[in-house]
Design an enzyme around this catalytic site. Sequence first.
Site, PDB file in Angstrom:
ATOM      1  N   SER A   8       0.842  -1.194   0.000  1.00  0.00           N
ATOM      2  CA  SER A   8       0.000   0.000   0.000  1.00  0.00           C
ATOM      3  C   SER A   8       0.875   1.242   0.000  1.00  0.00           C
ATOM      4  O   SER A   8       1.642   1.485   0.939  1.00  0.00           O
ATOM      5  CB  SER A   8      -0.897   0.008   1.238  1.00  0.00           C
ATOM      6  OG  SER A   8      -1.480   1.291   1.370  1.00  0.00           O
ATOM      7  N   HIS A  31      -1.150  -1.314  -4.229  1.00  0.00           N
ATOM      8  CA  HIS A  31      -2.425  -0.981  -3.582  1.00  0.00           C
ATOM      9  C   HIS A  31      -2.514   0.528  -3.373  1.00  0.00           C
ATOM     10  O   HIS A  31      -1.647   1.152  -2.780  1.00  0.00           O
ATOM     11  CB  HIS A  31      -2.501  -1.717  -2.250  1.00  0.00           C
ATOM     12  CG  HIS A  31      -3.832  -1.648  -1.579  1.00  0.00           C
ATOM     13  ND1 HIS A  31      -4.900  -2.435  -1.952  1.00  0.00           N
ATOM     14  CD2 HIS A  31      -4.278  -0.884  -0.558  1.00  0.00           C
ATOM     15  CE1 HIS A  31      -5.938  -2.163  -1.174  1.00  0.00           C
ATOM     16  NE2 HIS A  31      -5.587  -1.214  -0.310  1.00  0.00           N
ATOM     17  N   ASP A  33      -4.832   3.458  -1.845  1.00  0.00           N
ATOM     18  CA  ASP A  33      -5.925   3.763  -0.915  1.00  0.00           C
ATOM     19  C   ASP A  33      -6.450   5.168  -1.151  1.00  0.00           C
ATOM     20  O   ASP A  33      -5.801   6.149  -0.787  1.00  0.00           O
ATOM     21  CB  ASP A  33      -5.415   3.670   0.526  1.00  0.00           C
ATOM     22  CG  ASP A  33      -5.172   2.243   0.967  1.00  0.00           C
ATOM     23  OD1 ASP A  33      -6.073   1.412   0.777  1.00  0.00           O
ATOM     24  OD2 ASP A  33      -4.072   1.956   1.490  1.00  0.00           O
ATOM     25  N   MET A  35      -9.055   7.924  -0.088  1.00  0.00           N
ATOM     26  CA  MET A  35      -9.941   8.257   1.049  1.00  0.00           C
ATOM     27  C   MET A  35     -10.451   9.684   0.879  1.00  0.00           C
ATOM     28  O   MET A  35      -9.678  10.579   0.520  1.00  0.00           O
ATOM     29  CB  MET A  35      -9.153   8.176   2.359  1.00  0.00           C
ATOM     30  CG  MET A  35      -8.501   6.835   2.611  1.00  0.00           C
ATOM     31  SD  MET A  35      -7.581   6.882   4.146  1.00  0.00           S
ATOM     32  CE  MET A  35      -6.833   5.238   4.126  1.00  0.00           C
ATOM     33  N   HIS A  64      -8.266   0.858  -4.192  1.00  0.00           N
ATOM     34  CA  HIS A  64      -9.203   0.619  -3.088  1.00  0.00           C
ATOM     35  C   HIS A  64      -9.896   1.938  -2.771  1.00  0.00           C
ATOM     36  O   HIS A  64      -9.297   2.832  -2.180  1.00  0.00           O
ATOM     37  CB  HIS A  64      -8.400   0.095  -1.882  1.00  0.00           C
ATOM     38  CG  HIS A  64      -9.223  -0.140  -0.651  1.00  0.00           C
ATOM     39  ND1 HIS A  64      -8.650  -0.368   0.590  1.00  0.00           N
ATOM     40  CD2 HIS A  64     -10.565  -0.193  -0.462  1.00  0.00           C
ATOM     41  CE1 HIS A  64      -9.614  -0.545   1.483  1.00  0.00           C
ATOM     42  NE2 HIS A  64     -10.773  -0.438   0.885  1.00  0.00           N
ATOM     43  N   MET A  66     -12.170   4.200  -0.784  1.00  0.00           N
ATOM     44  CA  MET A  66     -12.885   4.425   0.482  1.00  0.00           C
ATOM     45  C   MET A  66     -13.552   5.790   0.363  1.00  0.00           C
ATOM     46  O   MET A  66     -13.154   6.764   1.013  1.00  0.00           O
ATOM     47  CB  MET A  66     -11.895   4.366   1.643  1.00  0.00           C
ATOM     48  CG  MET A  66     -11.430   2.946   1.935  1.00  0.00           C
ATOM     49  SD  MET A  66      -9.908   2.893   2.889  1.00  0.00           S
ATOM     50  CE  MET A  66      -8.731   3.009   1.547  1.00  0.00           C
ATOM     51  N   MET A 135     -11.601  -6.249   5.144  1.00  0.00           N
ATOM     52  CA  MET A 135     -10.809  -5.330   5.966  1.00  0.00           C
ATOM     53  C   MET A 135     -10.492  -6.032   7.287  1.00  0.00           C
ATOM     54  O   MET A 135     -11.385  -6.563   7.947  1.00  0.00           O
ATOM     55  CB  MET A 135     -11.592  -4.043   6.249  1.00  0.00           C
ATOM     56  CG  MET A 135     -11.792  -3.126   5.061  1.00  0.00           C
ATOM     57  SD  MET A 135     -10.280  -2.600   4.214  1.00  0.00           S
ATOM     58  CE  MET A 135      -9.346  -1.824   5.531  1.00  0.00           C
ATOM     59  N   ASP A 171      -6.591  -6.773   4.212  1.00  0.00           N
ATOM     60  CA  ASP A 171      -5.980  -5.444   4.231  1.00  0.00           C
ATOM     61  C   ASP A 171      -6.105  -4.823   5.620  1.00  0.00           C
ATOM     62  O   ASP A 171      -7.214  -4.647   6.124  1.00  0.00           O
ATOM     63  CB  ASP A 171      -6.714  -4.569   3.187  1.00  0.00           C
ATOM     64  CG  ASP A 171      -6.153  -3.166   3.073  1.00  0.00           C
ATOM     65  OD1 ASP A 171      -5.075  -2.898   3.632  1.00  0.00           O
ATOM     66  OD2 ASP A 171      -6.814  -2.333   2.411  1.00  0.00           O
TER      67      ASP A 171
HETATM   68  C1  DX5 Z   1      -6.632   1.248   5.546  1.00  0.00           C
HETATM   69  C2  DX5 Z   1      -6.116   0.982   4.157  1.00  0.00           C
HETATM   70  C3  DX5 Z   1      -4.994   0.014   4.133  1.00  0.00           C
HETATM   71  C4  DX5 Z   1      -3.729   0.521   4.774  1.00  0.00           C
HETATM   72  C5  DX5 Z   1      -2.891  -0.665   5.196  1.00  0.00           C
HETATM   73  O1  DX5 Z   1      -7.771   2.016   5.481  1.00  0.00           O
HETATM   74  O2  DX5 Z   1      -7.143   0.436   3.356  1.00  0.00           O
HETATM   75  O3  DX5 Z   1      -4.708  -0.408   2.803  1.00  0.00           O
HETATM   76  O4  DX5 Z   1      -2.977   1.347   3.919  1.00  0.00           O
HETATM   77  O5  DX5 Z   1      -1.838  -0.221   5.960  1.00  0.00           O
HETATM   78  P1  DX5 Z   1      -1.127  -1.148   7.039  1.00  0.00           P
HETATM   79  O6  DX5 Z   1      -0.600  -2.340   6.324  1.00  0.00           O
HETATM   80  O7  DX5 Z   1      -0.067  -0.245   7.579  1.00  0.00           O
HETATM   81  O8  DX5 Z   1      -2.178  -1.528   8.058  1.00  0.00           O
HETATM   82 ZN    ZN Z   2      -6.544  -0.488   1.415  1.00  0.00          ZN
END
Ligand code: DX5
Ligand code: ZN
Length: 216
Positions: A8, A31, A33, A35, A64, A66, A135, A171
């Site tokens: 990620s 990956h 993320d 947000m 991903h 969110m 998750m 994840d």
């Molecule tokens: C959390 C994200 C994850 C995050 C994982 O909301 O979806 O992908 O980046 O990070 P680690 O591996 O540090 O928990």
């Molecule tokens: Zn993620």
Amino acid sequence: MEIRISPSILAADLSNLRSELEKVENADLLHIDVMDGHYVPNISFGMPIIKAAKRSSAVPLDIHLMIADADQFLEEFASVQPEFITVHYEAVTHLQRTLQKIRDLGVKAGVSLNPHTPLNGLKYILDDLDLILLMTVNPGFGGQKFIPAMVQKVRDCRELIGVRPIELQVDGGIGLDNLADLLMAGANNFVAGSAIFGAEDPAFYIEKMRAAARQG
Ligand code: DX5
Ligand code: ZN
């Protein structure tokens, strides 16, 4: 099912994105993320960073989302030709339609479930799915602690998937300490942010994850 490791980039040093991505060239996926500060209580990044990642690495993207209102942005995310676009079960109203739209854009369709979200809502839409992301923390932040009860959820989800060619991704708080348990339970696709980018040698950490998966 094939083992895949997806670092990620949330945990990468974004001021040196290209050199950070060079450290994980041996990954199977990258990956990403996204947000929005509405669906999750944090804002990360959007298209400019995703396009920069695309330019800086040959590793296929694993996006991903969110975010609220994912439907509105699917064309834009699909424009970088990622391998996967994953939306949140809790943030989409007409999930089956959204998954179809992702596939119509030529991208594999994923759905992500928060730790408390039951699996049964997926039962009738399995044929519309290429990936299920369970998750293993609550979404919004990197570096959180893995929730151990999710191992049973992975087991139940693999049973639900049966023989279908659906990737089962985990994840949140993933690393060498819990990979074997999750693999045994049926996960094949492992996202890790802080464990990989926090390692002294991220590429070597990825290799160690693969080796652990092979032994599992
Ligand atoms: C959390 C994200 C994850 C995050 C994982 O909301 O979806 O992908 O980046 O990070 P680690 O591996 O540090 O928990
Ligand atoms: Zn993620």
